[in-house]
Design a protein around this motif. Structure first.
Motif, PDB file in Angstrom:
ATOM      1  N   LEU A  14       3.283 -14.581  10.394  1.00 10.36           N
ATOM      2  CA  LEU A  14       3.865 -14.302   8.945  1.00 10.36           C
ATOM      3  C   LEU A  14       2.976 -14.346   7.934  1.00 10.36           C
ATOM      4  N   LEU A  15       1.916 -15.105   8.162  1.00  9.69           N
ATOM      5  CA  LEU A  15       0.855 -14.978   6.975  1.00  9.69           C
ATOM      6  C   LEU A  15       0.321 -13.592   7.279  1.00  9.69           C
ATOM      7  N   ARG A  16      -0.274 -13.259   8.303  1.00  8.61           N
ATOM      8  CA  ARG A  16      -0.968 -11.867   8.466  1.00  8.61           C
ATOM      9  C   ARG A  16       0.236 -10.913   8.089  1.00  8.61           C
ATOM     10  N   ASP A  21      -0.723  -6.863   8.032  1.00  6.92           N
ATOM     11  CA  ASP A  21      -1.264  -6.669   9.413  1.00  6.92           C
ATOM     12  C   ASP A  21      -0.204  -6.258  10.253  1.00  6.92           C
ATOM     13  N   ARG A  22      -0.525  -4.861  10.670  1.00  6.25           N
ATOM     14  CA  ARG A  22       0.322  -4.231  11.694  1.00  6.25           C
ATOM     15  C   ARG A  22       0.515  -4.916  12.994  1.00  6.25           C
ATOM     16  N   THR A  23      -0.815  -5.481  13.485  1.00  3.15           N
ATOM     17  CA  THR A  23      -0.716  -6.091  14.859  1.00  3.15           C
ATOM     18  C   THR A  23       0.306  -7.381  15.054  1.00  3.15           C
ATOM     19  N   ALA A  24       0.187  -8.095  13.613  1.00  5.83           N
ATOM     20  CA  ALA A  24       0.678  -9.178  13.327  1.00  5.83           C
ATOM     21  C   ALA A  24       2.319  -8.761  13.654  1.00  5.83           C
ATOM     22  N   ASP A  66       6.118  -8.843   1.917  1.00  4.60           N
ATOM     23  CA  ASP A  66       5.535  -9.842   1.015  1.00  4.60           C
ATOM     24  C   ASP A  66       6.399 -10.616   0.644  1.00  4.60           C
ATOM     25  N   SER A  67       7.660 -10.462   0.310  1.00  2.00           N
ATOM     26  CA  SER A  67       8.566 -11.305  -0.150  1.00  2.00           C
ATOM     27  C   SER A  67       9.479 -12.105   0.797  1.00  2.00           C
ATOM     28  N   ILE A  68       8.943 -12.326   2.053  1.00  2.00           N
ATOM     29  CA  ILE A  68       9.696 -12.990   2.861  1.00  2.00           C
ATOM     30  C   ILE A  68       9.324 -14.810   2.442  1.00  2.00           C
ATOM     31  N   VAL A  69      10.636 -15.309   2.451  1.00  2.00           N
ATOM     32  CA  VAL A  69      10.438 -16.840   2.294  1.00  2.00           C
ATOM     33  C   VAL A  69      11.543 -17.503   3.198  1.00  2.00           C
ATOM     34  N   ILE A  70      10.911 -18.240   4.090  1.00  2.00           N
ATOM     35  CA  ILE A  70      11.317 -18.894   5.113  1.00  2.00           C
ATOM     36  C   ILE A  70      11.623 -20.471   4.881  1.00  2.00           C
ATOM     37  N   HIS A  71      12.914 -20.938   4.803  1.00  2.59           N
ATOM     38  CA  HIS A  71      13.327 -22.237   4.580  1.00  2.59           C
ATOM     39  C   HIS A  71      13.490 -23.028   5.899  1.00  2.59           C
TER      40      HIS A  71
END
Length: 142
Positions: A14-16, A21-24, A66-71
């Motif tokens: 998720l960080l990548r 990062d396309r491979t991520a 870029d805006s993903i926030v996972i709780h």
């Protein structure tokens, strides 16, 4: 189980992904596409649109990377996206099937209205008028 433990499998990816990062992204797709597709097919009774919805799920993931926030967990996050895509799909189908209310207000073309009829002794059936020397047989006595 802590939030950190739930995110541990997918968090490096998720960080990548957030960095573009396309491979991520490909790895996330490979890990989650199978279960997501199975779920979509079950919800839509195996509908042919399941592949399209799967594509929409991952397209939204890529666009909002870029805006993903996972709780809680990525699994919960992705299945929330799936639910939203299914709801959008069903809403679109319903909108296509349900005619707009204006269609009921407007009369179809070439259909005479009873108040604007110019003929007083004839009826029209399927666009044909009975001959003038025969009585009109409309089921209504004149």
């Amino acid at each position: 189980m802590s939030t950190q433990e739930m995110l541990s499998d997918d968090s490096p990816l998720l960080l990548r992904l957030k960095e573009g990062d396309r491979t991520a992204f490909d790895e996330i797709f490979n890990r989650h596409a199978g279960p997501v597709l199975t779920y979509i097919r079950r919800r839509l009774n195996g509908a042919a649109e399941a592949d399209d919805i799967l594509q929409e799920v991952f397209l939204r993931l890529w666009k909002k990377r870029d805006s993903i926030v996972i709780h809680t967990s990525f699994r919960n996050y992705i299945f929330t996206v799936v639910q939203n895509c299914i709801s959008d799909h069903l809403r679109a189908i319903k909108k296509r099937i349900t005619p707009s209310s204006t269609n009921f207000r407007n009369k179809p073309p070439n259909v005479p209205s009873p108040t604007n009829s110019t003929s007083t002794n004839r009826c029209t059936i399927s666009g044909r008028t009975p001959p003038t020397n025969s009585p009109a047989r409309c089921g209504v006595s004149m």
